[in-house]
Design a protein around this motif. Structure first.
Motif, PDB file in Angstrom:
ATOM      1  N   ARG A 168      48.187 -44.115  18.583  1.00 23.50           N
ATOM      2  CA  ARG A 168      47.608 -42.773  18.737  1.00 23.50           C
ATOM      3  C   ARG A 168      48.531 -41.750  18.085  1.00 23.50           C
ATOM      4  O   ARG A 168      49.754 -41.900  18.126  1.00 23.50           O
ATOM      5  CB  ARG A 168      47.478 -42.404  20.219  1.00 23.50           C
ATOM      6  N   PRO A 169      47.972 -40.668  17.533  1.00 26.85           N
ATOM      7  CA  PRO A 169      48.840 -39.562  17.116  1.00 26.85           C
ATOM      8  C   PRO A 169      49.414 -38.870  18.346  1.00 26.85           C
ATOM      9  O   PRO A 169      48.922 -39.045  19.457  1.00 26.85           O
ATOM     10  CB  PRO A 169      47.888 -38.636  16.345  1.00 26.85           C
ATOM     11  N   CYS A 170      50.458 -38.092  18.130  1.00 23.81           N
ATOM     12  CA  CYS A 170      51.104 -37.384  19.225  1.00 23.81           C
ATOM     13  C   CYS A 170      51.389 -35.955  18.789  1.00 23.81           C
ATOM     14  O   CYS A 170      52.227 -35.726  17.910  1.00 23.81           O
ATOM     15  CB  CYS A 170      52.405 -38.087  19.617  1.00 23.81           C
ATOM     16  N   ALA A 171      50.662 -35.001  19.391  1.00 21.74           N
ATOM     17  CA  ALA A 171      50.833 -33.584  19.070  1.00 21.74           C
ATOM     18  C   ALA A 171      50.713 -33.325  17.576  1.00 21.74           C
ATOM     19  O   ALA A 171      51.434 -32.505  17.017  1.00 21.74           O
ATOM     20  CB  ALA A 171      52.173 -33.071  19.597  1.00 21.74           C
ATOM     21  N   GLY A 172      49.822 -34.065  16.923  1.00 20.27           N
ATOM     22  CA  GLY A 172      49.597 -33.887  15.495  1.00 20.27           C
ATOM     23  C   GLY A 172      50.421 -34.812  14.624  1.00 20.27           C
ATOM     24  O   GLY A 172      50.138 -34.955  13.430  1.00 20.27           O
ATOM     25  N   HIS A 173      51.468 -35.441  15.182  1.00 23.85           N
ATOM     26  CA  HIS A 173      52.259 -36.401  14.419  1.00 23.85           C
ATOM     27  C   HIS A 173      51.519 -37.743  14.408  1.00 23.85           C
ATOM     28  O   HIS A 173      51.116 -38.238  15.464  1.00 23.85           O
ATOM     29  CB  HIS A 173      53.647 -36.574  15.038  1.00 23.85           C
ATOM     30  N   PRO A 174      51.327 -38.364  13.236  1.00 23.13           N
ATOM     31  CA  PRO A 174      50.531 -39.597  13.157  1.00 23.13           C
ATOM     32  C   PRO A 174      51.143 -40.741  13.956  1.00 23.13           C
ATOM     33  O   PRO A 174      52.354 -40.792  14.174  1.00 23.13           O
ATOM     34  CB  PRO A 174      50.529 -39.920  11.652  1.00 23.13           C
ATOM     35  N   GLU A 440      40.251 -36.595  20.828  1.00 18.59           N
ATOM     36  CA  GLU A 440      39.789 -37.947  21.123  1.00 18.59           C
ATOM     37  C   GLU A 440      40.815 -38.983  20.661  1.00 18.59           C
ATOM     38  O   GLU A 440      41.067 -39.966  21.352  1.00 18.59           O
ATOM     39  CB  GLU A 440      38.429 -38.213  20.457  1.00 18.59           C
ATOM     40  N   ALA A 441      41.416 -38.752  19.479  1.00 16.81           N
ATOM     41  CA  ALA A 441      42.421 -39.683  18.972  1.00 16.81           C
ATOM     42  C   ALA A 441      43.671 -39.680  19.847  1.00 16.81           C
ATOM     43  O   ALA A 441      44.357 -40.701  19.972  1.00 16.81           O
ATOM     44  CB  ALA A 441      42.789 -39.329  17.533  1.00 16.81           C
ATOM     45  N   GLU A 442      43.960 -38.540  20.474  1.00 17.95           N
ATOM     46  CA  GLU A 442      45.130 -38.442  21.353  1.00 17.95           C
ATOM     47  C   GLU A 442      44.870 -39.064  22.724  1.00 17.95           C
ATOM     48  O   GLU A 442      45.777 -39.163  23.544  1.00 17.95           O
ATOM     49  CB  GLU A 442      45.513 -36.974  21.534  1.00 17.95           C
ATOM     50  N   GLY A 443      43.622 -39.461  22.996  1.00 14.16           N
ATOM     51  CA  GLY A 443      43.302 -40.099  24.268  1.00 14.16           C
ATOM     52  C   GLY A 443      42.600 -39.206  25.263  1.00 14.16           C
ATOM     53  O   GLY A 443      42.420 -39.583  26.423  1.00 14.16           O
TER      54      GLY A 443
END
Length: 549
Positions: A168-174, A440-443
């Motif tokens: 998952r990305p994290c705060a915009g970081h891939p 959604e990508a961040e969960g």
């Protein structure tokens, strides 16, 4: 080229590893990956060995606690630019409560990199995105061996160190990629996992939003980097809901938010505050640290809201904890540890199709379970600090405890896996890139949050006819009416109905005879007994049908 690994703190966090690369001419490079609890790299080096570099995957203290003590022989600390920025803020702050050694040595050794960096003429390293926390990275080490039996054309071999990661990305970081422009031959795999992360994240968001939108003061206590991550997600959720919510970051979380150059709508930062009421607001969220509510800004803010039964203090803990002290405000503790699920770890290994996997950040029984988990690669789950040789004589080795028949079967399965494996030429290895946050990508379960909190605007073009509303009939309420508004309206209508009914019941009909019809004056004689008093003014209704001669 010979390649070996040695666990540096297998009985502590087991996230730290010493790698050795020995070229054909005998030149050797020693590389330390992370410097967690109880790492003493000097005791691991032979008299003729020197530390060439330290690779720091991210700025969580369990990965850098002994960093300053392990800078030897002028070795640089290679890390992504974002992690370097965080560490410049985190080391002085962490030194207040921890004995980290001479942190100035570590700060001087910091060397942010984003491209390939040469360690030996035949050995290079570069960081890659890894999710997990803002600024986190893994590393790819590329070495050349002209005697390689796996790649006779270039002789390039690639070893991937995941560090703690998420896809998952994290705060915009891939997040960590699972396909690269080259084959990954060996993976040093951190296997810390959490199957409940997304559930805990969404439950905490729902609780925070519910209380804040109701007008409560809400304090979120967590580690500084988690606070930055949580603030970016919360701000994006509020924007998607088309609502307004003041979000305030204080203390170390505010410093890291500013250092990482975030600028989310609705988010303000207070690196220092004198009085709690400067950073607390009714209907607002204040994010502070540390996650323990007994020290620092967390303690000050808990004391400030502790006597308010309407306030909420929620702790986002990365590990199991003792919880929050009893107070009059609502308190809650949520375990929020941003690691991949076991299924994701399996998918990463399956997608990368490496020849070797070295299990890290695990001990005892977990090491043993993972040692039997993968059947298409050689898995090293060693529970010691011995030197284990992974590669020599142009070939990746099978662990010594595996029978030759088993090793042959694994090599055959690994060859079959490589036939299914496709390289991804377009994979972006740039660790400095930051993308717009995709919830959604961040969960985040955005649909569920919208169903609970999103506003539905009234349609101004919908017309209503006053003829359709009859006396005593309650007007329909719009979707934007709250339950309290509906209840109040119903109560008022009920009271009006009661008054009307009472008025109807109080009407009295009596007969009267007209005694005179003089100009300007008329006198009536009441024929029925009434309770009228002299001088009282009344209204008369005439019924023509009741006239009599």
């Amino acid at each position: 080229m010979r390649v070996s690994y040695q666990h540096a703190n297998v009985h502590s966090g087991n996230e730290s590893t010493l790698l050795r690369f020995t070229a054909e001419d005998g030149t050797r490079a020693c590389v330390l990956v992370d410097a967690g609890d109880n790492v003493d790299v000097e005791s691991m080096l032979a008299d003729d060995e020197y530390l060439n570099a330290i690779l720091l995957t991210h700025a969580h203290i369990d990965h850098y606690r002994t960093l300053a003590r392990n800078v030897h022989h002028s070795a640089p600390i290679y890390t992504p630019p974002a992690t370097a920025s965080v560490l410049e803020q985190a080391l002085p702050e962490a030194q207040k409560d921890n004995d980290l050694g001479d942190i100035s040595v570590a700060l001087e050794a910091l060397n942010p990199i984003n491209e390939w960096m040469s360690i030996l003429p035949t050995l290079e390293v570069r960081p890659i995105p890894a999710g997990h926390t803002p600024g986190a990275a893994g590393f790819v080490l590329r070495f050349r061996d002209e005697n390689s039996s796996d790649d006779p054309f270039t002789g390039d071999q690639h070893l991937l160190i995941t560090g703690d990661f998420t896809t998952r990305p994290c705060a915009g970081h891939p997040g960590l990629e699972t396909s690269y422009p080259f084959d990954i031959d060996c993976v040093l795999l951190n296997v810390s996992s959490d199957d409940e992360y997304t559930t805990a994240l969404n439950e905490s968001l729902e609780t925070v939003l519910e209380r804040a939108f109701a007008g409560s003061q809400v304090v979120v206590a967590t580690s500084s980097l988690t606070g930055v991550h949580y603030a970016t997600i919360l701000a994006q959720v509020v924007a998607e809901l088309d609502r307004e919510l003041p979000i305030t970051l204080v203390g170390q979380a505010a410093k890291l938010y500013n250092a990482l150059e975030y600028d989310d709508p609705g988010v303000t930062t207070h690196e220092v505050f004198e009085r709690p009421n400067e950073v607390l607001e009714d209907g607002g969220v204040t994010i502070t640290g540390p996650e323990a509510p007994t020290t620092g800004s967390s303690r000050r803010l808990l004391e400030a809201i502790g006597a308010d039964p309407g306030a909420l203090f929620i702790q986002l803990a990365t590990d199991n904890n003792d919880g929050v002290p009893n107070t009059q405000c609502t308190t809650q503790s949520v375990r929020l540890s941003n690691h991949p699920s076991l299924e994701t770890i399996d998918d990463v290994v399956r997608s990368l199709a490496p020849i070797e996997v070295v299990i890290k950040h695990a001990r005892g029984g977990t090491l043993n379970r993972f040692q039997r988990r993968f059947d298409r690669c050689f898995t090293w789950g060693t529970n010691d600090q011995d030197v284990h040789r992974l590669y020599e004589d142009g070939r990746w080795n099978a662990p010594g405890w595996i029978a030759e028949e088993t090793a042959t079967r694994i090599r055959r399965r690994q060859w079959e896996a490589l036939q299914e494996h496709a390289l991804e030429a377009d994979t972006t290895l740039d660790v400095t890139r930051r993308e717009p946050i995709t919830l959604e990508a961040e969960g985040v379960n955005l649909d569920a949050l919208k169903a609970t909190f999103a506003r539905t605007a009234a349609d101004p073009y919908v017309s209503t006819s006053s003829d359709a509303v009859t006396a005593g009939e309650q007007e329909s309420v719009t979707e934007t009416d709250s339950l309290e508004e509906q209840s109040l309206e119903a109560e008022l209508l009920a009271r009006l109905d009661a008054i009307d009914a009472k008025l109807e019941q109080s009407e009295e009909t009596v007969k009267a005879r007209v005694l005179s019809g003089g100009e300007g004056e008329q006198f009536l004689q009441l024929l029925d007994q009434t309770e009228l008093e002299a001088g009282e003014v009344i209204e008369l209704s005439f019924n023509p049908d009741s006239r009599s001669d």
